[in-house]
Design a protein around this motif. Structure first.
Motif, short mmCIF file in Angstrom:
data_model
loop_
_atom_site.label_atom_id
_atom_site.label_comp_id
_atom_site.label_asym_id
_atom_site.label_seq_id
_atom_site.Cartn_x
_atom_site.Cartn_y
_atom_site.Cartn_z
N ASN A 1 0.82 -1.21 0.00
CA ASN A 1 0.00 0.00 0.00
C ASN A 1 0.86 1.26 0.00
N ILE A 2 1.92 1.25 0.81
CA ILE A 2 2.81 2.41 0.86
C ILE A 2 3.53 2.59 -0.47
N ALA A 3 4.02 1.50 -1.05
CA ALA A 3 4.71 1.58 -2.34
C ALA A 3 3.78 2.09 -3.43
N PHE A 4 2.53 1.61 -3.44
CA PHE A 4 1.56 2.08 -4.44
C PHE A 4 1.28 3.55 -4.25
N PHE A 5 1.14 4.01 -3.00
CA PHE A 5 0.88 5.41 -2.74
C PHE A 5 2.00 6.29 -3.28
N PHE A 6 3.25 5.92 -2.99
CA PHE A 6 4.37 6.73 -3.47
C PHE A 6 4.47 6.70 -4.99
N PHE A 7 4.23 5.55 -5.59
CA PHE A 7 4.25 5.46 -7.06
C PHE A 7 3.18 6.36 -7.65
N PHE A 8 1.97 6.27 -7.12
CA PHE A 8 0.87 7.08 -7.62
C PHE A 8 1.16 8.56 -7.41
N PHE A 9 1.72 8.92 -6.26
CA PHE A 9 2.03 10.31 -5.97
C PHE A 9 3.06 10.85 -6.95
N CYS A 10 4.09 10.07 -7.24
CA CYS A 10 5.13 10.52 -8.17
C CYS A 10 4.58 10.69 -9.58
N VAL A 11 3.75 9.75 -10.02
CA VAL A 11 3.17 9.84 -11.35
C VAL A 11 2.22 11.03 -11.43
N ALA A 12 1.41 11.22 -10.39
CA ALA A 12 0.45 12.33 -10.39
C ALA A 12 1.20 13.66 -10.37
N LYS A 13 2.28 13.74 -9.61
CA LYS A 13 3.06 14.97 -9.55
C LYS A 13 3.66 15.30 -10.91
N LYS A 14 4.20 14.28 -11.57
CA LYS A 14 4.79 14.48 -12.90
C LYS A 14 3.72 14.92 -13.90
N ALA A 15 2.55 14.29 -13.84
CA ALA A 15 1.46 14.65 -14.75
C ALA A 15 0.98 16.07 -14.48
N MET A 16 0.92 16.46 -13.20
CA MET A 16 0.47 17.81 -12.86
C MET A 16 1.46 18.84 -13.37
N ILE A 17 2.75 18.58 -13.22
CA ILE A 17 3.77 19.51 -13.71
C ILE A 17 3.68 19.63 -15.22
N HIS A 18 3.49 18.51 -15.90
CA HIS A 18 3.36 18.54 -17.36
C HIS A 18 2.12 19.33 -17.77
N PHE A 19 1.02 19.10 -17.08
CA PHE A 19 -0.22 19.80 -17.41
C PHE A 19 -0.07 21.30 -17.19
N SER B 1 2.66 23.06 -17.15
CA SER B 1 3.63 23.67 -18.06
C SER B 1 3.04 23.85 -19.46
N THR B 2 2.05 23.06 -19.82
CA THR B 2 1.42 23.20 -21.14
C THR B 2 0.16 24.05 -21.10
N CYS B 3 -0.32 24.37 -19.92
CA CYS B 3 -1.55 25.14 -19.78
C CYS B 3 -1.28 26.61 -20.09
N SER B 4 -2.14 27.23 -20.87
CA SER B 4 -1.92 28.61 -21.28
C SER B 4 -2.07 29.58 -20.10
N CYS B 5 -2.97 29.31 -19.18
CA CYS B 5 -3.16 30.22 -18.05
C CYS B 5 -1.93 30.23 -17.14
N TYR B 6 -1.24 29.11 -17.06
CA TYR B 6 -0.03 29.06 -16.23
C TYR B 6 1.10 29.86 -16.89
N LYS B 7 1.18 29.83 -18.21
CA LYS B 7 2.22 30.56 -18.92
C LYS B 7 2.02 32.05 -18.79
N LEU B 8 0.76 32.50 -18.67
CA LEU B 8 0.50 33.93 -18.55
C LEU B 8 0.99 34.46 -17.20
N ARG B 9 0.94 33.65 -16.17
CA ARG B 9 1.36 34.07 -14.83
C ARG B 9 2.87 34.27 -14.77
N ARG B 10 3.62 33.55 -15.51
CA ARG B 10 5.09 33.63 -15.43
C ARG B 10 5.56 34.85 -16.06
#
Length: 74
Positions: free
Chosen positions: A45-63, A65-74
């Motif tokens: 359960n702990i290993a799955f949680f960390f795996f899911f957290f890492c994948v979700a974090k990577k997906a969120m960063i990718h999203f 970085s490609t989102c236009s509203c985020y680019k406007l803030r920078r």
């Protein structure tokens, strides 16, 4: 000739299994196996949680970085 018994014949009933008598060593081994399974499940359960957290974090960063509203803030 007609038969009084119609349909499919019922299977014979199996005798009930006898209850096993466990001594102290057997009970200790059973308890040890249960505890090992709990530890293994907890680790998975702990290993799955960390795996899911890492994948979700990577997906969120990718999203973001490609989102236009985020680019406007920078």
């Amino acid at each position: 000739m007609s038969s009084k018994q119609g349909g499919k014949a019922k299977p014979l009933k199996q005798p009930k299994a006898e209850k096993k008598e466990y001594d102290e060593m057997d009970m200790a081994n059973i308890q040890k196996k249960k505890e090992e399974e709990k530890v293994k499940l907890n680790f998975l359960n702990i290993a799955f949680f960390f795996f899911f957290f890492c994948v979700a974090k990577k997906a969120m960063i990718h999203f973001l970085s490609t989102c236009s509203c985020y680019k406007l803030r920078r």
